[in-house]
Motif scaffolding. Structure first.
Motif, mmCIF file in Angstrom:
data_model
loop_
_atom_site.group_PDB
_atom_site.id
_atom_site.type_symbol
_atom_site.label_atom_id
_atom_site.label_comp_id
_atom_site.label_asym_id
_atom_site.label_seq_id
_atom_site.Cartn_x
_atom_site.Cartn_y
_atom_site.Cartn_z
ATOM 1 N N GLU A 176 0.831 -1.184 0.000
ATOM 2 C CA GLU A 176 0.000 0.000 0.000
ATOM 3 C C GLU A 176 0.882 1.258 0.000
ATOM 4 N N PRO A 177 0.471 2.295 -0.737
ATOM 5 C CA PRO A 177 1.306 3.495 -0.855
ATOM 6 C C PRO A 177 1.782 4.054 0.480
ATOM 7 N N CYS A 202 2.596 1.061 -6.835
ATOM 8 C CA CYS A 202 3.038 0.683 -5.486
ATOM 9 C C CYS A 202 2.598 -0.736 -5.139
ATOM 10 N N ARG A 203 1.426 -1.113 -5.607
ATOM 11 C CA ARG A 203 0.879 -2.437 -5.301
ATOM 12 C C ARG A 203 1.408 -3.532 -6.240
ATOM 13 N N ALA A 250 -6.051 6.111 -3.906
ATOM 14 C CA ALA A 250 -6.249 4.659 -3.922
ATOM 15 C C ALA A 250 -7.523 4.257 -3.183
ATOM 16 N N ASP A 265 -0.509 5.434 -9.912
ATOM 17 C CA ASP A 265 0.572 5.517 -8.926
ATOM 18 C C ASP A 265 0.348 4.512 -7.803
ATOM 19 N N ALA A 266 -0.909 4.366 -7.391
ATOM 20 C CA ALA A 266 -1.232 3.374 -6.361
ATOM 21 C C ALA A 266 -1.023 1.961 -6.896
ATOM 22 N N VAL A 313 -1.407 9.811 -2.452
ATOM 23 C CA VAL A 313 -1.574 8.621 -3.289
ATOM 24 C C VAL A 313 -2.523 7.636 -2.608
ATOM 25 N N GLN A 314 -2.404 7.497 -1.298
ATOM 26 C CA GLN A 314 -3.290 6.578 -0.584
ATOM 27 C C GLN A 314 -4.727 7.053 -0.639
#
Length: 325
Positions: A11-12, A48-49, A305, A44-45, A301-302
């Protein structure tokens, strides 16, 4: 320089780390850009994932959309060349991919213009061939991708119906120019669309959500309508019933905007010229709901997401030592 880096997948908020590192070195055909602002995107999320179609080597810096400054002082927008993304003081981009930032937009607005509005323009005009007077249904109309489609639909002379989740997002959709707003938490989306169109349905459906939204699209689309599959923010990839498309005479159109950068880059530049003209006339203006400092990029970002934002968030690097970052 400061840069957010991802050293492991997750997770971001958990895997993005703000670090001090050396500025990246551009490769052949690339240029080093000072980041003036970076847009926060759902990809972007996914990066990260580890769920994005592109998986850069670890560690990488996310940030797929920026307004930057070239060494010779030009203000440009572009998608950075990963692993050196835009959540940093400096990013790397292919020189051939640089586009002039529209004078009508500030750095944050210019940073969030590129992906969302290019996607909207290609979807509505290149793929769905939206016509003046038609009805456009936009899912997630208050979000980053949806808000761009709403503005582009209105600019094209369409009647726009926006689907949102919650009263707050409904207010945003109305401000964006939606002619009809449907709160999916409180209303039957299909029933409202049918009522608003005299039972006919929407000529074009813009769907960046997937899942239940696609099921609603299939019920709400008009005879010879077009459903644009733009993404799957819901996390669920639908399995459309093709017999239903056959019986109802509608089309299901896919859109992967990134392919045009390699298949037809001149069309990307043409689209940018159209968007620049629309911005100059005030027909479109990206909805930047928040401008956050570099230190808050991971949290931003989170939030994207988690689907709790409206419009777009831009990360604006904080000046250090009295100079621009």
């Amino acid at each position: 320089m400061q840069a957010w880096q991802v050293h492991e997948i997750g997770e971001p908020r958990e895997v993005m780390r703000l670090t001090e590192t050396e500025p990246p070195t551009p490769g052949a055909g690339q240029v080093l850009l000072r980041v003036r602002a970076a847009g926060v995107n759902f990809p972007d999320a996914l990066l990260c994932r580890g769920q994005y179609q592109i998986r850069p080597p670890l560690p990488f810096t996310p940030g797929v959309e920026i307004c930057g400054e070239t060494p010779d002082g030009r203000r440009v927008i572009t998608t950075p060349a990963l692993p050196y993304g835009g959540f940093a003081e400096y990013a790397v981009a292919d020189a051939a991919a640089l586009l002039p930032a529209p004078d009508a937009l500030d750095d944050a607005e210019a940073a969030v213009l590129h992906i969302g509005y290019q996607t909207g323009w290609f979807g509505l005009h290149r793929r769905a061939r939206l016509q003046t007077g038609e009805t456009l249904l936009v899912h997630a109309a208050a979000g980053g991708v949806g808000s761009a489609a709403v503005q582009l639909g209105k600019a094209a002379g369409a009647t726009v119906i926006g689907v949102v989740g919650g009263a707050g997002k409904a207010a945003v959709a109305r401000e964006l120019g939606c002619d009809v707003v449907v709160d999916r938490h409180a209303e039957d989306v299909v029933a409202v669309v049918k009522q608003a169109t005299g039972g006919r349905g929407a000529d074009v459906v813009y769907d960046p959500v997937g899942g239940d939204a696609y099921a609603q699209s299939a019920k709400a689309v008009a005879f010879e309508g077009r459903i644009l599959v733009v993404g799957f923010a819901s996390g669920t990839v639908p399995s459309p019933a093709l017999n239903h498309a056959l019986v109802k005479n509608y089309s299901v159109l896919g859109l992967h905007w990134g392919l045009y950068n390699t298949k037809n880059p001149e069309l990307v530049r043409h689209c940018h010229e159209q968007l620049t003209g629309l911005a100059a006339r005030g027909a479109i203006r990206p909805l930047v709901s928040a401008r956050v400092p570099q230190a808050e990029a991971a949290a931003a970002v989170q939030r994207v997401a988690d689907g709790v934002t409206t419009g777009r968030i831009a990360v604006v690097p904080t000046p250090r030592n009295g100079a621009a970052a």
